[in-house]
Design a protein around this motif. Sequence first.
Motif, PDB file in Angstrom:
ATOM      1  N   SER A 291       1.022  -1.187  -0.186  1.00 21.83           N
ATOM      2  CA  SER A 291       0.127   0.056  -0.033  1.00 21.83           C
ATOM      3  C   SER A 291       0.653   1.221   0.179  1.00 21.83           C
ATOM      4  O   SER A 291       0.705   2.140  -0.842  1.00 21.83           O
ATOM      5  N   VAL A 292       1.828   1.000   0.850  1.00 21.90           N
ATOM      6  CA  VAL A 292       2.690   2.534   0.734  1.00 21.90           C
ATOM      7  C   VAL A 292       3.298   2.611  -0.457  1.00 21.90           C
ATOM      8  O   VAL A 292       3.373   4.140  -0.874  1.00 21.90           O
ATOM      9  N   VAL A 293       3.833   1.947  -1.449  1.00 18.82           N
ATOM     10  CA  VAL A 293       4.578   2.507  -2.646  1.00 18.82           C
ATOM     11  C   VAL A 293       3.470   2.657  -3.317  1.00 18.82           C
ATOM     12  O   VAL A 293       3.628   3.797  -4.360  1.00 18.82           O
ATOM     13  N   LEU A 294       2.179   2.067  -3.559  1.00 16.51           N
ATOM     14  CA  LEU A 294       1.009   2.550  -4.522  1.00 16.51           C
ATOM     15  C   LEU A 294       0.477   3.798  -3.992  1.00 16.51           C
ATOM     16  O   LEU A 294       0.319   4.650  -4.848  1.00 16.51           O
ATOM     17  N   ASP A 295       0.271   4.188  -2.790  1.00 19.89           N
ATOM     18  CA  ASP A 295      -0.220   5.466  -2.266  1.00 19.89           C
ATOM     19  C   ASP A 295       0.835   6.351  -2.519  1.00 19.89           C
ATOM     20  O   ASP A 295       0.496   7.565  -2.777  1.00 19.89           O
ATOM     21  N   ASP A 296       2.387   6.217  -2.227  1.00 16.16           N
ATOM     22  CA  ASP A 296       3.116   7.471  -2.650  1.00 16.16           C
ATOM     23  C   ASP A 296       3.113   7.515  -4.018  1.00 16.16           C
ATOM     24  O   ASP A 296       3.140   8.796  -4.582  1.00 16.16           O
ATOM     25  N   ALA A 297       3.022   6.578  -4.790  1.00 15.24           N
ATOM     26  CA  ALA A 297       2.865   6.950  -6.345  1.00 15.24           C
ATOM     27  C   ALA A 297       1.709   7.729  -6.657  1.00 15.24           C
ATOM     28  O   ALA A 297       1.625   8.571  -7.519  1.00 15.24           O
ATOM     29  N   ALA A 298       0.345   7.260  -6.117  1.00  9.63           N
ATOM     30  CA  ALA A 298      -0.871   8.131  -6.480  1.00  9.63           C
ATOM     31  C   ALA A 298      -0.695   9.449  -5.797  1.00  9.63           C
ATOM     32  O   ALA A 298      -1.515  10.322  -6.547  1.00  9.63           O
ATOM     33  N   GLN A 299      -0.153   9.635  -4.914  1.00  4.44           N
ATOM     34  CA  GLN A 299       0.083  11.046  -4.346  1.00  4.44           C
ATOM     35  C   GLN A 299       1.336  11.811  -4.887  1.00  4.44           C
ATOM     36  O   GLN A 299       1.615  13.072  -4.642  1.00  4.44           O
ATOM     37  N   GLN A 300       1.865  11.362  -5.892  1.00  2.21           N
ATOM     38  CA  GLN A 300       3.089  11.802  -6.537  1.00  2.21           C
ATOM     39  C   GLN A 300       4.215  12.375  -5.351  1.00  2.21           C
ATOM     40  O   GLN A 300       4.448  13.305  -5.576  1.00  2.21           O
ATOM     41  N   ILE A 301       4.374  11.472  -4.414  1.00  2.00           N
ATOM     42  CA  ILE A 301       5.128  11.835  -3.279  1.00  2.00           C
ATOM     43  C   ILE A 301       6.815  12.005  -4.108  1.00  2.00           C
ATOM     44  O   ILE A 301       7.080  10.990  -4.329  1.00  2.00           O
ATOM     45  N   SER A 302       7.263  13.007  -3.729  1.00  2.00           N
ATOM     46  CA  SER A 302       8.827  13.212  -4.308  1.00  2.00           C
ATOM     47  C   SER A 302      10.010  12.631  -3.284  1.00  2.00           C
ATOM     48  O   SER A 302      10.948  12.256  -3.684  1.00  2.00           O
ATOM     49  N   HIS A 303       9.582  13.024  -1.925  1.00  3.01           N
ATOM     50  CA  HIS A 303      10.531  13.045  -1.002  1.00  3.01           C
ATOM     51  C   HIS A 303       9.838  12.209   0.107  1.00  3.01           C
ATOM     52  O   HIS A 303       8.726  12.799   0.685  1.00  3.01           O
ATOM     53  N   VAL A 304      10.039  10.961   0.667  1.00  2.00           N
ATOM     54  CA  VAL A 304       9.495  10.224   1.642  1.00  2.00           C
ATOM     55  C   VAL A 304      10.272  10.690   2.885  1.00  2.00           C
ATOM     56  O   VAL A 304      11.451  10.155   3.058  1.00  2.00           O
ATOM     57  N   VAL A 305       9.581  11.286   3.913  1.00  2.00           N
ATOM     58  CA  VAL A 305      10.284  11.717   4.990  1.00  2.00           C
ATOM     59  C   VAL A 305       9.816  10.590   6.293  1.00  2.00           C
ATOM     60  O   VAL A 305       8.505  10.715   6.473  1.00  2.00           O
ATOM     61  N   ARG A 306      10.625  10.037   7.124  1.00  6.58           N
ATOM     62  CA  ARG A 306      10.158   8.844   7.717  1.00  6.58           C
ATOM     63  C   ARG A 306      11.194   8.690   8.734  1.00  6.58           C
ATOM     64  O   ARG A 306      12.485   8.836   8.354  1.00  6.58           O
ATOM     65  N   GLY A 307      11.081   7.858   9.856  1.00  3.77           N
ATOM     66  CA  GLY A 307      11.991   7.529  10.863  1.00  3.77           C
ATOM     67  C   GLY A 307      12.928   6.553  10.327  1.00  3.77           C
ATOM     68  O   GLY A 307      12.675   5.714   9.572  1.00  3.77           O
ATOM     69  N   ARG A 308      14.149   6.295  11.030  1.00  6.65           N
ATOM     70  CA  ARG A 308      15.270   5.313  10.586  1.00  6.65           C
ATOM     71  C   ARG A 308      14.792   3.844  11.077  1.00  6.65           C
ATOM     72  O   ARG A 308      15.267   3.139  10.521  1.00  6.65           O
ATOM     73  N   ASP A 309      13.689   3.834  11.531  1.00  3.09           N
ATOM     74  CA  ASP A 309      13.071   2.439  12.074  1.00  3.09           C
ATOM     75  C   ASP A 309      12.542   2.089  10.903  1.00  3.09           C
ATOM     76  O   ASP A 309      12.321   0.595  10.771  1.00  3.09           O
ATOM     77  N   LEU A 310      12.316   2.439   9.955  1.00  2.00           N
ATOM     78  CA  LEU A 310      11.726   1.960   8.566  1.00  2.00           C
ATOM     79  C   LEU A 310      12.812   1.801   7.503  1.00  2.00           C
ATOM     80  O   LEU A 310      12.550   1.446   6.329  1.00  2.00           O
ATOM     81  N   PHE A 311      14.318   2.120   8.027  1.00  2.00           N
ATOM     82  CA  PHE A 311      15.265   1.978   6.798  1.00  2.00           C
ATOM     83  C   PHE A 311      15.350   0.912   6.232  1.00  2.00           C
ATOM     84  O   PHE A 311      15.462   0.665   5.017  1.00  2.00           O
ATOM     85  N   GLU A 312      15.123  -0.118   6.997  1.00  2.00           N
ATOM     86  CA  GLU A 312      15.216  -1.560   6.282  1.00  2.00           C
ATOM     87  C   GLU A 312      14.144  -2.029   5.341  1.00  2.00           C
ATOM     88  O   GLU A 312      14.375  -2.705   4.654  1.00  2.00           O
ATOM     89  N   ALA A 313      12.919  -1.493   5.748  1.00  2.00           N
ATOM     90  CA  ALA A 313      11.841  -1.715   4.831  1.00  2.00           C
ATOM     91  C   ALA A 313      12.003  -0.928   3.409  1.00  2.00           C
ATOM     92  O   ALA A 313      11.280  -1.546   2.644  1.00  2.00           O
ATOM     93  N   THR A 314      12.865  -0.085   3.336  1.00  2.00           N
ATOM     94  CA  THR A 314      13.014   0.724   2.123  1.00  2.00           C
ATOM     95  C   THR A 314      13.275  -0.127   0.982  1.00  2.00           C
ATOM     96  O   THR A 314      12.889   0.000  -0.182  1.00  2.00           O
ATOM     97  N   ALA A 315      14.252  -1.025   1.075  1.00  2.00           N
ATOM     98  CA  ALA A 315      14.689  -2.279   0.289  1.00  2.00           C
ATOM     99  C   ALA A 315      13.444  -2.820  -0.305  1.00  2.00           C
ATOM    100  O   ALA A 315      13.628  -3.177  -1.595  1.00  2.00           O
TER     101      ALA A 315
END
Length: 289
Positions: A207-231
């Motif tokens: 959902s997060v990748v589809l929603d970021d694309a739908a909202q045309q998010i250019s910069h994802v600002v979030r905590g380091r606790d989600l760093f590993e999920a970015t892969a």
Amino acid sequence: MRTRFAPSPTGPLHLGHAYSALLAQDMARAAGGAFLLRIEDIDSTRSRPAWEAQIYDDLRWLGLDWPEPVLRQSDRRAAYGAALDDLWRRELIYPCHCTRRDIAAAASAPQEGAAPAMGPDGLIYPGTCRDLLPPGYGAGPRPDGVALRLHMAPALDLAGDGLGFCDTGAGPSGQTGRIALSRARLLAEVGDVVLSRRDFPGSYHLSVVLDDAAQQISHVVRGRDLFEATAIHVVLQHLLGLPQPVWHHHALIRDAGGKRLAKRDDARAIASFRAEGATPRDIRAMVGL
């Protein structure tokens, strides 16, 4: 620049949420861009309308504003289902009938007493259900009411070499700039993550990748606790042909003992500070802005 804040309505916002939301808005405003709000409410068992209402109230009190209507994940079932159908046809996802107890038992069995490997979603899935279907299964209908997992190995084959992402913040080890992803580490330390749950056509990662694309998010600002999920998100963006944003993984707000704040830590909830007479400026000072 388009940034966003995407809380889940499962409890009160705390100082860590305030920092992330204010930082995302500050970055967008400094660049003459836009700040958006999204409600990540796919966890229907824990999401509550009262918590969602308090999110809006706390954020407006902090001085944030955003365009309406707010995107809510519970309204996006069709988009998530379409992406799952695409991945199913390409045989990049498969059904998994394992319980958490099954996974823990299978993951622990070969270790002979050693702790099983952990990834961004907990225990690395041992692949119990991975090869139960014959080749060509994607020609049939995608099953409902069952968890669906990403088949990481063929997914990485399709994504090809050179996977990576740009981080303008810093990961847990201080990484910044262009960060390369290792196929071996993705297989060993991430594995076949869940992309759809039994009770909802989607998961956080999908959902997060589809929603970021739908909202045309250019910069994802979030905590380091989600760093590993970015892969995981980078792999999905490649598979689904979605644009890749820039990430900004920021430091976490911690308590006096160094522990990361959680929603159950009501003593540091924004609403608690408000009730004690704090101002939005006080909150900014508390989180270092």
